[in-house]
Every structure is written in structure tokens, then in C-alpha cells.
Design an enzyme around this catalytic site. Structure first.
Site, PDB file in Angstrom:
ATOM      1  N   SER A 140      12.166  24.082  29.218  1.00  7.45           N
ATOM      2  CA  SER A 140      13.435  24.316  29.089  1.00  7.45           C
ATOM      3  C   SER A 140      13.546  25.502  28.164  1.00  7.45           C
ATOM      4  CB  SER A 140      14.213  23.218  28.475  1.00  7.45           C
ATOM      5  OG  SER A 140      14.119  22.930  27.152  1.00  7.45           O
ATOM      6  N   LYS A 141      14.902  25.874  27.811  1.00  6.87           N
ATOM      7  CA  LYS A 141      15.177  27.249  27.180  1.00  6.87           C
ATOM      8  C   LYS A 141      14.410  27.078  25.680  1.00  6.87           C
ATOM      9  CE  LYS A 141      19.113  29.470  28.652  1.00  6.87           C
ATOM     10  NZ  LYS A 141      20.247  28.579  29.393  1.00  6.87           N
ATOM     11  N   ARG A 142      14.246  25.778  25.346  1.00  6.18           N
ATOM     12  CA  ARG A 142      13.692  25.542  23.928  1.00  6.18           C
ATOM     13  C   ARG A 142      12.369  25.887  23.749  1.00  6.18           C
ATOM     14  NH1 ARG A 142      11.992  20.345  23.079  1.00  6.18           N
ATOM     15  NH2 ARG A 142      12.062  19.735  24.780  1.00  6.18           N
ATOM     16  N   GLY A 157      11.359  28.615  25.183  1.00  2.00           N
ATOM     17  CA  GLY A 157      11.041  30.234  25.363  1.00  2.00           C
ATOM     18  C   GLY A 157      11.043  30.381  26.824  1.00  2.00           C
TER      19      GLY A 157
END
Ligand code: GLU
Length: 465
Positions: free
Chosen positions: A239-241, A243
Site C-alpha cells: 500500500s501507500k504506507r 511507498g
């Protein structure tokens, strides 16, 4: 003669193209290109509530940006409902499918009951032999064989087999008249003549069902390969977490598409220890073997490294062309001829086009617009710095031609003749030219700025000392 290899990428336009999807597309594209076969693109837009045209457009843009060209026309599943229904008709005629009048609540009750008995939740087949015909609210289900095993050799995971009794008579045509995913995929994969289906292993549980449809229709079954999902470093769903970004965002940030293709191809596939590949090499080596059955982890540092390496390997004029729009975004209308030397000076220090363009800024503004970093001016613009800068102004006035080599010689001669140390002289000069303690070789910076601009920057710095 062996059959022409045909592969496809079949995204659902319910979001932008993400790294996992892009990698699936890359693997299929490479496999087709390696064997001089065909690669098709199919938009799986049957979910009318979640599918959006903007996502289709965005996926197509990302495919083009990545250089993943497709053969033949783009296929939209939403335009092929009649075709899917014709196949359902055929299955009904063959007695391999049947109409079912059970409501969603009834099917749910069967599942609850099965669970309570410690069995797998399943449809109990109560409409199988009722000989029902079409009517509003009825769906069509596949009539599964009573016994048997579905076995196939997965290109990634090796031999896979499951017992038919693990499955139930699943739905082919929903009560609203829409075909289900499994039916539509089989019909399309067959109609498109696909020989290989490489996809994420989130679809692994669908494959036995799809094989049962092929068998019921007596159609040739393609080869399947299920690649494990890309995970974050913590082994959680990417996920975005972690990067990770959508492909379209990497385009905006100035990643090079060939670096992303290289990085993603390497994530779950290998060719010895080689990390960096040209596209030609990927096409040459990717033959559907050496796909890793264990989960790959996304590493943004490695992606950035891969991009930096790719940037360094590009011919300067190509890099200048690529960075030009990013420079324009910063408000500078700079010719390619003026960008090439900047690329040569700064490319070793940047990891994407956005960063590369930003690093040019001190050299694109005029001396009066140059911004200074307070920490560096406080440290280097002092009485001693002033002495050096005043002397250097005179030294550089005499340099002719005003190019890197003579500038370097003049600077070194000044340091040596006056028994100074380069590390004392360079910082005020660097801060005067760049506004901060960064940049490239001093002689290259001055040669780029030219004699007048160099003098102006030194003069302005002297006034600040
Ligand atoms: N449309 C499916 C997805 O986006 C892929 C289906 C397939 O590859 O069979 O996950």
C-alpha cells in the site's frame, strides 16, 4: 508447427494501474514478445458500479507510458454480453448447466447449514435436476461432475490439483442476466486464442472453476501461471504506507518507464544475478521460466537505485529530452542544447527527473534571483571568504577561453601559488555560485554560467560577506 504464443492483460477499471497489475502486464507482454507472439489488452468492465472510464483511460495511459503496446483491438467485456450468453446457451444445451431458482437468502442458508455441520459452505445442488427454464430471478449454474480431480501444471507454482468435491455448482449467468467473471474470462480467453494466462495468485482459486468450464465446453485449456502478490517489506499487503504508488504517479514524479519495467520484471523473476536490463535483454531472457513462487517485497530504495542507474545510462540528448518537461514545470523555458550540459553535471546526483530538474534551478536563475541557504552563507561568507572571492574575481577575469579545463587550472594555480588549501577556498566560491554547498564541479558550473554571470555571482557574494 508450434502454436503462436498469445497472452493478455485483463485489468478491471476500478482504479489506476498499480504495481502488481503493471508487473502482470509486463510479464505477459514480455512472454509474447519473447516468442514473437501476440499480446492483447482486455478491459474487464462488467462491474458497472465500480468500473469507470477515467480508470480505463488512466490504465491505457500507463500502459503506453510503460511501452507495453498491445496487438489488435482493445477489448471491452461490457460490449460482449451477447457472446457470453451464447456460451451459456451452449452449456445449457449440452446439459452442462442448468437454471436455478434459489434466492440469495436460500443459498446463504445452505452455506450457514454447511458451516454448522463443519462442511465447506456450498450450494447444495437442489435445482440440478428440476429441469427449470428461464424466468425472472433465475440464474444459470454449471453442473459439476460428481467426482474427479482438476489438475494442472502452474508455470510458477508447479503441479496443482484439487478435488471437484471441494467446489460447488457455481453461477455462470447471474439472475440480473449478467455473466460472472469466471464465465466471461473463459469465453474471452478462448475467443482470443490465448495460450498462456499469467496473473496474480489472488486468482488461483478461480482457475479450477475456469478449467471446469473449458472441460464442459470441450475447449483447449491454456497454460496458467500464478505469480505471488507483491508485498510490503513487512509482508503486509502492498500500500501507500510502503511507498508504493500508482504507475501514473511514477510518471508524474519523473521515473523512467524503462526503470520501472526493469524493476518490476525483476520482482518475482530472475536471470542469474543480473539486476539491470535493457528492454531488449528482458525480451531475450524472459521465457516464462524462473518465475519465483515465493512472495516478492517492494523496495522503494531499490526502485530509486534502478531509476538512477537507468538515468546514468541514457545518452545525454535523450535525458535532456526527458527532463525538459520537468524543467518547464518549474517555469524555465530551456533549450535542449542548454539542458545537455546540466544533465552531464547533475545526473550522478539525482534519482528521478523531477529531482534532476530541481537540481538545475540555481543555474537557470539570474544572479539577482539566486536563493541562498542561510546556514551556508553564515558559515562561508565572512572576512576570509571575502578575501578569496575578491582574488578569484580577478583570477577568473583573465581566463580565456572560459571553459572547464582552463578554469580548473586557474583555480588550482591560485590555491597553490598562495599556499592555500582547496578545502578553504572552495566553500565560499561554491556558495557564491550555487547559493548553497552543493552542485557539481566548480569549473563546470562557472563554464556553464559564463564569465559575466560568474562575475555577478562573485560580486553579489562579496557584498554579502
Ligand atoms: N480482471 C482481473 C483483475 O483485474 C484479472 C482477471 C484475469 O487475469 O483472469 O484482477
Amino acid at each position: 508447427m508450434t502454436k503462436e504464443v498469445r497472452t493478455r492483460f485483463a485489468p478491471s477499471p476500478t482504479g489506476h494501474l498499480h504495481l502488481g497489475g503493471a508487473r502482470t502486464a509486463i510479464f505477459n507482454w514480455l512472454l509474447a514478445r519473447h516468442f514473437n507472439g501476440k499480446f492483447s489488452l482486455r478491459i474487464e468492465d462488467t462491474d458497472t458500479l465500480r468500473s469507470k472510464q477515467e480508470y480505463t483511460d488512466s490504465i491505457l495511459q500507463s500502459m503506453r507510458w510503460l511501452g507495453l503496446d498491445w496487438d489488435g483491438d482493445l477489448i471491452y467485456q461490457s460490449q460482449r454480453t451477447d457472446l457470453y450468453k451464447a456460451y451459456v446457451e451452449r452449456l445449457l444445451e449440452l446439459g452442462k448447466a442448468y437454471w436455478c431458482s434459489c434466492t440469495a437468502e436460500e443459498v446463504e442458508a445452505m452455506r450457514v447449514k454447511a458451516r454448522a455441520l463443519g462442511q465447506k459452505p456450498r450450494y447444495d445442488g437442489r435445482c440440478r435436476d428440476l429441469g427449470l427454464g428461464p424466468a425472472p430471478g433465475r440464474c444459470v449454474r454449471l453442473r459439476l461432475p460428481a467426482t474427479g480431480r482438476i489438475a494442472f501444471h502452474d508455470l510458477v507454482k508447479g503441479p496443482i490439483a484439487i478435488d471437484v468435491q471441494e467446489l460447488d455448482d457455481f453461477v455462470l449467468l447471474r439472475a440480473d442476466g449478467m455473466p460472472t467473471y469466471n464465465l466471461a474470462v473463459v469465453v474471452d480467453d478462448h475467443e482470443m486464442g490465448l495460450t498462456h494466462v499469467l496473473r496474480g495468485d489472488d486468482h488461483l482459486s478461480n482457475t479450477p472453476k475456469q478449467i471446469l468450464i473449458y472441460q464442459a465446453l470441450d475447449l483447449p485449456i491454456p497454460e496458467f501461471g500464478h505469480v505471488p502478490m507483491i508485498m510490503g517489506k513487512d509482508k503486509q499487503k502492498l500500500s501507500k504506507r510502503h511507498g508504493a504508488k500508482a504507475v501514473i504517479e511514477y510518471e508524474k514524479d519523473g521515473l523512467l518507464p524503462q526503470a520501472l519495467v526493469n524493476y518490476l520484471a525483476r520482482l518475482g523473476w530472475s536471470h542469474g544475478d543480473q539486476e539491470l536490463f535493457t528492454l531488449e535483454e528482458l525480451v531475450k531472457y524472459f521465457d516464462g521460466t524462473n518465475l519465483n513462487p515465493s512472495q516478492a517485497c517492494f523496495d522503494e530504495v531499490k526502485l530509486s537505485w534502478c531509476n538512477a542507474q537507468t538515468m546514468r545510462g541514457l545518452p545525454l540528448e535523450t535525458l535532456a529530452c526527458k527532463v525538459q518537461p520537468f524543467v518547464a514545470n518549474l517555469g524555465f523555458d530551456t533549450s535542449l542544447a542548454r539542458l545537455e550540459p546540466l544533465c552531464a553535471m547533475f545526473r550522478e546526483r539525482a534519482s528521478d527527473l523531477c529531482g534532476l530538474a530541481a537540481s538545475f534551478k540555481p543555474l537557470l536563475v539570474t544572479s539577482s534571483e539566486l536563493e541562498y541557504v542561510a546556514k551556508d552563507t553564515a558559515k562561508h561568507f565572512n572576512a576570509q571568504g571575502k578575501v578569496y572571492l575578491e582574488a578569484l574575481m580577478k583570477v577568473f577575469q583573465k581566463v580565456e577561453p572560459f571553459t572547464s579545463l582552463p578554469l580548473n587550472e586557474a583555480l588550482n594555480a591560485y590555491v597553490a601559488d598562495n599556499n592555500l588549501r582547496f578545502k578553504d577556498v572552495a566553500p565560499p566560491l561554491r556558495t557564491a555560485l550555487m547559493g548553497f554547498m552543493g552542485g557539481s564541479h566548480l569549473q563546470d558550473i562557472m563554464a556553464y554560467l559564463g564569465p559575466e554571470e560568474t562575475q555577478k555571482r562573485l560580486q553579489r557574494a562579496i557584498e554579502m560577506c
